[in-house]
Design a protein around this motif. Structure first.
Motif, mmCIF file in Angstrom:
data_model
loop_
_atom_site.group_PDB
_atom_site.id
_atom_site.type_symbol
_atom_site.label_atom_id
_atom_site.label_comp_id
_atom_site.label_asym_id
_atom_site.label_seq_id
_atom_site.Cartn_x
_atom_site.Cartn_y
_atom_site.Cartn_z
ATOM 1 N N LYS A 84 -5.526 6.904 20.391
ATOM 2 C CA LYS A 84 -4.990 7.539 18.931
ATOM 3 C C LYS A 84 -4.518 6.321 18.320
ATOM 4 C CE LYS A 84 -1.822 10.816 17.450
ATOM 5 N NZ LYS A 84 -0.365 11.894 17.635
ATOM 6 N N HIS A 85 -3.652 5.480 18.738
ATOM 7 C CA HIS A 85 -3.493 4.205 18.069
ATOM 8 C C HIS A 85 -4.499 3.514 17.552
ATOM 9 C CE1 HIS A 85 0.905 4.297 20.436
ATOM 10 N NE2 HIS A 85 0.871 5.314 19.595
ATOM 11 N N GLU A 86 -5.664 3.297 18.301
ATOM 12 C CA GLU A 86 -6.819 2.722 17.993
ATOM 13 C C GLU A 86 -7.244 3.258 16.838
ATOM 14 O OE1 GLU A 86 -10.794 0.897 19.684
ATOM 15 O OE2 GLU A 86 -9.669 2.043 20.979
ATOM 16 N N HIS A 87 -7.372 4.661 16.796
ATOM 17 C CA HIS A 87 -7.887 5.439 15.667
ATOM 18 C C HIS A 87 -7.094 5.125 14.407
ATOM 19 C CE1 HIS A 87 -9.648 8.619 13.225
ATOM 20 N NE2 HIS A 87 -8.615 9.445 13.232
ATOM 21 N N LEU A 88 -5.766 5.368 14.947
ATOM 22 C CA LEU A 88 -4.838 5.106 13.483
ATOM 23 C C LEU A 88 -4.967 3.697 13.109
ATOM 24 C CD1 LEU A 88 -1.869 7.040 14.801
ATOM 25 C CD2 LEU A 88 -3.370 7.640 13.148
ATOM 26 N N SER A 89 -5.113 2.691 13.775
ATOM 27 C CA SER A 89 -5.174 1.340 13.225
ATOM 28 C C SER A 89 -6.586 1.166 12.438
ATOM 29 C CB SER A 89 -5.261 0.227 14.619
ATOM 30 O OG SER A 89 -5.542 -0.910 13.915
ATOM 31 N N ASN A 90 -7.664 1.866 13.058
ATOM 32 C CA ASN A 90 -9.051 1.898 12.338
ATOM 33 C C ASN A 90 -8.670 2.450 10.952
ATOM 34 O OD1 ASN A 90 -10.265 0.468 14.222
ATOM 35 N ND2 ASN A 90 -10.991 2.437 15.166
ATOM 36 N N GLU A 91 -8.060 3.513 10.719
ATOM 37 C CA GLU A 91 -7.878 4.259 9.533
ATOM 38 C C GLU A 91 -6.941 3.434 8.599
ATOM 39 O OE1 GLU A 91 -8.196 7.712 7.238
ATOM 40 O OE2 GLU A 91 -9.494 7.007 8.905
ATOM 41 N N LEU A 92 -5.901 2.668 9.101
ATOM 42 C CA LEU A 92 -5.169 1.947 8.371
ATOM 43 C C LEU A 92 -6.065 0.894 7.662
ATOM 44 C CD1 LEU A 92 -2.269 1.452 7.570
ATOM 45 C CD2 LEU A 92 -2.013 0.068 9.445
ATOM 46 N N GLU A 93 -6.765 0.261 8.613
ATOM 47 C CA GLU A 93 -7.848 -0.988 8.037
ATOM 48 C C GLU A 93 -8.318 -0.246 7.013
ATOM 49 O OE1 GLU A 93 -8.864 -4.945 7.710
ATOM 50 O OE2 GLU A 93 -7.076 -3.862 8.697
ATOM 51 N N ARG A 94 -9.005 0.743 7.069
ATOM 52 C CA ARG A 94 -10.168 1.246 6.021
ATOM 53 C C ARG A 94 -9.269 1.599 4.930
ATOM 54 N NH1 ARG A 94 -11.196 5.872 3.753
ATOM 55 N NH2 ARG A 94 -9.740 7.086 4.850
ATOM 56 N N ILE A 95 -8.048 2.327 4.937
ATOM 57 C CA ILE A 95 -7.119 2.580 3.854
ATOM 58 C C ILE A 95 -6.866 1.249 2.915
ATOM 59 C CG2 ILE A 95 -5.047 3.564 3.109
ATOM 60 C CD1 ILE A 95 -5.221 5.452 5.117
ATOM 61 N N LYS A 96 -6.485 0.196 3.732
ATOM 62 C CA LYS A 96 -6.109 -1.062 3.152
ATOM 63 C C LYS A 96 -7.384 -1.942 2.634
ATOM 64 C CE LYS A 96 -4.322 -5.632 4.237
ATOM 65 N NZ LYS A 96 -4.017 -6.561 5.488
ATOM 66 N N LYS A 97 -8.566 -1.712 2.909
ATOM 67 C CA LYS A 97 -9.729 -2.324 2.281
ATOM 68 C C LYS A 97 -9.889 -1.458 0.814
ATOM 69 C CE LYS A 97 -11.940 -4.099 6.223
ATOM 70 N NZ LYS A 97 -13.227 -3.966 7.112
ATOM 71 N N GLU A 98 -9.737 -0.153 1.022
ATOM 72 C CA GLU A 98 -9.906 0.715 0.039
ATOM 73 C C GLU A 98 -8.898 0.468 -1.159
ATOM 74 O OE1 GLU A 98 -10.292 5.594 -1.349
ATOM 75 O OE2 GLU A 98 -10.233 4.857 0.955
ATOM 76 N N ASN A 99 -7.938 0.006 -0.824
ATOM 77 C CA ASN A 99 -6.732 -0.075 -1.707
ATOM 78 C C ASN A 99 -6.813 -1.546 -2.536
ATOM 79 O OD1 ASN A 99 -3.840 0.453 -2.803
ATOM 80 N ND2 ASN A 99 -3.507 -1.546 -1.727
ATOM 81 N N ASP A 100 -7.506 -2.533 -1.494
ATOM 82 C CA ASP A 100 -7.737 -3.739 -2.098
ATOM 83 C C ASP A 100 -8.531 -3.602 -3.385
ATOM 84 O OD1 ASP A 100 -5.690 -4.877 -0.382
ATOM 85 O OD2 ASP A 100 -7.284 -5.386 0.892
ATOM 86 N N SER A 101 -9.829 -2.822 -2.870
ATOM 87 C CA SER A 101 -10.849 -2.557 -3.734
ATOM 88 C C SER A 101 -10.659 -1.999 -5.091
ATOM 89 C CB SER A 101 -11.947 -1.873 -3.066
ATOM 90 O OG SER A 101 -13.151 -1.466 -4.061
ATOM 91 N N MET A 102 -9.668 -1.153 -4.975
ATOM 92 C CA MET A 102 -9.274 -0.363 -6.101
ATOM 93 C C MET A 102 -8.253 -1.353 -6.884
ATOM 94 S SD MET A 102 -8.140 3.311 -4.639
ATOM 95 C CE MET A 102 -7.513 3.837 -6.075
ATOM 96 N N GLN A 103 -7.505 -2.132 -6.365
ATOM 97 C CA GLN A 103 -6.706 -3.367 -7.070
ATOM 98 C C GLN A 103 -7.825 -4.205 -7.890
ATOM 99 O OE1 GLN A 103 -3.566 -3.412 -7.514
ATOM 100 N NE2 GLN A 103 -3.068 -1.749 -6.214
#
Length: 211
Positions: A84-103
């Motif tokens: 579960k933590h691995e899934h959350l970590s992957n999801e967090l990394e995806r959201i971070k990349k998406e946020n950087d792209s939006m910035q």
């Protein structure tokens, strides 16, 4: 006479099935508590009914998480929360990349960091700005229409109040004239009825002396 054997199969009648579930669940919970006390064992029991309702029991001397840890160590399986933590970590990394792209896109829309963009990369930025400008103008038009509508409503209210005030003023003037007319009428009726008394004062004192 002993009890008859019950065939182990799914009970089709929902009412009987629920009654049987409640009785068997209570029996299992009772046995789990008994083995905890009698044998000093650590027991954890989790039951889900067909409707999804959960029932659980855990020995007072431990916790469900600790029992699961011991189970994972003894069974040699991966911890459930690690996955579960691995899934959350992957999801967090995806959201971070998406946020950087939006910035980055936001800076481009502000006109920043566009020198490194190729002409083809400037086209989406231009289209986004034009769409944004169109939305802003549309919003402004809606706001202006609402202001004009409110202005017309206020003007109508003002005219209506002015008309009401004018009518009230006319009514007050009529009442005042009627009161003045009634007052003058009563004054004219009152004066002729007033008696006029004249007393002749003696001019010559000797008139009284002669009498």
């Amino acid at each position: 006479m002993g009890r008859g054997k019950i065939e182990i199969k799914r009970i089709e009648n929902s009412t009987n099935r629920q009654v049987t579930y409640s009785k068997r669940r209570g029996g299992i919970m009772k046995k789990a508590k008994e083995i905890t006390v009698l044998c000093d064992a650590q027991v954890s029991l989790v039951i889900f009914s067909s409707t999804g309702k959960m029932s659980e029991y855990c020995s007072p001397s431990t916790e469900l998480v600790k029992i699961l840890d011991r189970y994972h160590k003894n069974a040699g399986v991966q911890k459930l929360w690690d996955a579960k933590h691995e899934h959350l970590s992957n999801e967090l990394e995806r959201i971070k990349k998406e946020n950087d792209s939006m910035q980055i896109k936001l800076r481009h829309l502000k006109g920043e960091d566009i020198n490194s963009l190729q002409p083809k990369e400037l086209i989406p930025v231009e289209e986004a700005l034009e769409n944004g400008l169109a939305c802003v103008r549309s919003r402004q038009m809606q706001y202006l229409k609402r202001l004009k509508k409110n202005e017309r409503s206020l003007e109508e209210d003002n005219r209506r109040l002015s008309y009401i005030l004018h009518q009230q003023q006319l009514a007050m003037d009529v009442n005042v004239r009627e009161m003045e007319h009634g007052y003058h009428q009563r004054e004219r009726e009152y004066h002729p009825q007033m008696p006029f008394a004249f007393r002749v004062q003696p001019i010559q004192p000797n008139l009284h002396q002669n009498k």
